[in-house]
Enzyme design. Structure first.
Site, PDB file in Angstrom:
ATOM      1  N   LYS A 174      15.882  21.286 -11.137  1.00 35.45           N
ATOM      2  CA  LYS A 174      15.117  20.183 -11.715  1.00 35.45           C
ATOM      3  C   LYS A 174      16.018  19.339 -12.232  1.00 35.45           C
ATOM      4  CE  LYS A 174      11.101  19.447 -11.184  1.00 35.45           C
ATOM      5  NZ  LYS A 174      10.029  19.739 -12.161  1.00 35.45           N
ATOM      6  N   HIS A 191       0.832  -1.286   0.285  1.00 36.34           N
ATOM      7  CA  HIS A 191       0.101  -0.030  -0.097  1.00 36.34           C
ATOM      8  C   HIS A 191       0.871   1.215  -0.021  1.00 36.34           C
ATOM      9  CE1 HIS A 191      -3.297  -2.648   1.239  1.00 36.34           C
ATOM     10  NE2 HIS A 191      -2.464  -3.281   1.978  1.00 36.34           N
ATOM     11  N   GLU A 214       9.477   8.251 -17.417  1.00 34.93           N
ATOM     12  CA  GLU A 214       8.342   8.725 -17.661  1.00 34.93           C
ATOM     13  C   GLU A 214       7.709   8.320 -19.020  1.00 34.93           C
ATOM     14  OE1 GLU A 214       8.406  12.366 -14.590  1.00 34.93           O
ATOM     15  OE2 GLU A 214       8.512  12.767 -16.542  1.00 34.93           O
ATOM     16  N   SER A 252      14.975  21.312 -16.321  1.00 35.97           N
ATOM     17  CA  SER A 252      13.754  22.039 -16.588  1.00 35.97           C
ATOM     18  C   SER A 252      13.916  23.217 -17.362  1.00 35.97           C
ATOM     19  CB  SER A 252      12.935  22.268 -15.333  1.00 35.97           C
ATOM     20  OG  SER A 252      12.191  23.511 -15.639  1.00 35.97           O
TER      21      SER A 252
END
Ligand code: ARG
Length: 457
Positions: free
Chosen positions: A283, A156, A290, A277
């Site tokens: 970043k 979980h 992804e 970024s």
């Protein structure tokens, strides 16, 4: 260009319809398989005296010439041809004259395309399996290096029980081994040669289908000519296997994304596999993983497209089936790209062992071991479970972890507690004691690594 199939119709097709109908822009990648298949067909026609052996030799030489010229770049694919089959036959006839027109005896594009696609996909399965093996090798090496690196295991997404990073990586290795099995299984079922089924109903010529199958590396022939030209189960099976493989990569990607976040900081993906970024200077984005997660949807889409395309078409060939290639090629290309970035990304990734250990210490992941400690002293598990839960609750309220709670506090819950409790709940001990087969103990992880490596030999 004049159509080779002009006869019943004028062959004078509308330009836009011609473009709509053509598949050369995506099926030309099967030129090698198409030509090899045609060489076997010519050889069979010659061997069975359907054409003379001399004509067969001329056709084979001509086909070899086209293959060489396409491979060297001396000959370019004509984008105005309808498909790769027509292009090759047209070139052959241009080069050889009338004898070129004999190649298509006792054959149809329907069995030809079914053959080409199987041959092409068998090659793809080999390539993809090789890339899966590379990823497995990277995983085994990384797991070896981290077979004692403690981290929290989760259920979980809540810290659950102590494991090692090596143990976690080997879970993915087991999935990938099953993917390899599925690909091999798919390849086995693809081993059925459709050439000679012709348009749908075989032929009146005395052909030898087994001759062609053997020459092309198939051990069996399709036993029903309608099925031989209509069957695309092999595409669906490969797409299913690739979808499952992508699902595995996507789950792995999701974990790598989480682990790379400032919240976890368990791993740092190498600069070579991240991006910055354009506006936020701090970043470091895990774009590659992804993309893998995103492209998984694309491969599922290819599977759905193919299933849906096939569900309503009557036997045998229907032009709908030309849609098979873009879907399956896209899935193969996508999977190969994903695997190609994944393996080196795993090899070069930095593992923040200190952060993993800290997270393991903060999460009460040794609470089960605390209960087991009491069980070993004779207490029933349910009672021990309840007491351990109460101890965790006390720790949370008073700012302790199990390792720092004073013995007097332990004793206030049960007289069974003694000084050896601290050793029993030490994370190193907790992992070491999980000796059950398949578990996180060093010995167990080592044997998992050995197993994976033995499968890669
Ligand atoms: N280009 C077609 C395909 O990819 C060739 C198959 C035969 N075409 C036909 N009209 N019978 O499916």
């Amino acid at each position: 260009m004049a159509k080779m199939w002009a006869g019943r119709t004028s062959g004078d097709i509308d330009n836009i319809a011609d473009d709509f109908n053509s598949s050369i822009r995506f099926d030309s990648r099967m030129y090698r398989e198409d030509i090899t298949g045609s060489m076997a067909h010519a050889a069979m026609l010659g061997a069975k005296n359907i054409i003379t052996p001399a004509e067969a030799d001329t056709l084979i030489d001509g086909l070899q010439g086209i293959l060489d010229d396409l491979s060297s770049g001396a000959l370019q694919i004509d984008p105005t041809s309808e498909d790769i089959h027509m292009f090759v036959e047209q070139k052959l006839t241009e080069r050889l004259g009338d004898v070129g027109k004999k190649l298509h005896t006792a054959r149809s594009r329907n069995d030809q395309v079914a053959l080409d696609l199987r041959m092409y996909l068998r090659g793809q399965i080999e390539e993809i399996s090789g890339l899966v093996r590379e990823l497995l090798t990277a995983l085994a090496d990384k797991a070896e290096a981290h077979k004692t690196t403690i981290m929290p295991g989760y259920t979980h997404l809540q810290r659950a029980q102590p494991i090692t990073f090596g143990h976690h990586l080997m879970a993915y290795a087991m999935m990938l081994l099953r993917d390899l099995d599925r690909l091999a299984d798919c390849n086995d079922r693809m081993d059925s040669c459709p050439i000679g089924c012709c348009a749908l109903a075989g032929t009146t010529y005395n052909t030898d289908r087994k001759f062609e199958a053997k020459q092309l590396g198939f051990s069996k022939i399709a036993l029903n000519s309608l099925d031989g030209v209509s069957d695309r189960d092999f595409c669906l099976e490969l797409l299913s296997a690739l979808s499952i493989l992508m699902m595995h990569l996507s789950r792995f990607s999701e974990e790598l994304i989480l682990w790379s976040s400032w919240e976890f900081k368990f791993v740092e993906i190498s600069d070579s596999y991240t991006t910055g970024s354009s506006i936020m200077p701090q970043k470091k984005n895990p774009d590659m993983v992804e993309l893998v997660r995103g492209k998984t949807g694309r491969v599922y889409g290819d599977l759905m497209a193919m299933l849906t395309m096939l569900k309503g078409i009557p036997l045998a060939y229907n032009k709908d089936m030309q849609e098979d290639k873009e879907a399956i090629f896209d899935a193969c290309d996508t999977v190969k790209m994903c695997l190609s970035v994944f393996a080196p990304m795993i090899s070069t990734m930095t593992v923040r062992t200190g952060n993993m250990r800290r997270a393991a210490q903060e999460g009460f992941i040794n609470a089960t071991d605390l209960a087991d400690y009491l069980v070993r002293k004779g207490m029933p598990f349910r009672t021990a479970y309840k007491i351990s839960g109460q101890i965790v609750s006390k720790c949370i309220t008073e700012g302790y972890v199990l390792e720092t709670l004073p013995l007097a506090d332990y004793k206030s819950f049960s007289e069974e507690f003694a000084a050896d409790v601290y050793k029993a709940i030490d994370l190193q001990t907790c992992v070491k004691k999980r000796i059950s087969a398949g578990g996180p103990s060093q010995k167990s992880v080592e044997s998992q690594i050995t197993y994976v490596r033995s499968k890669l030999k």
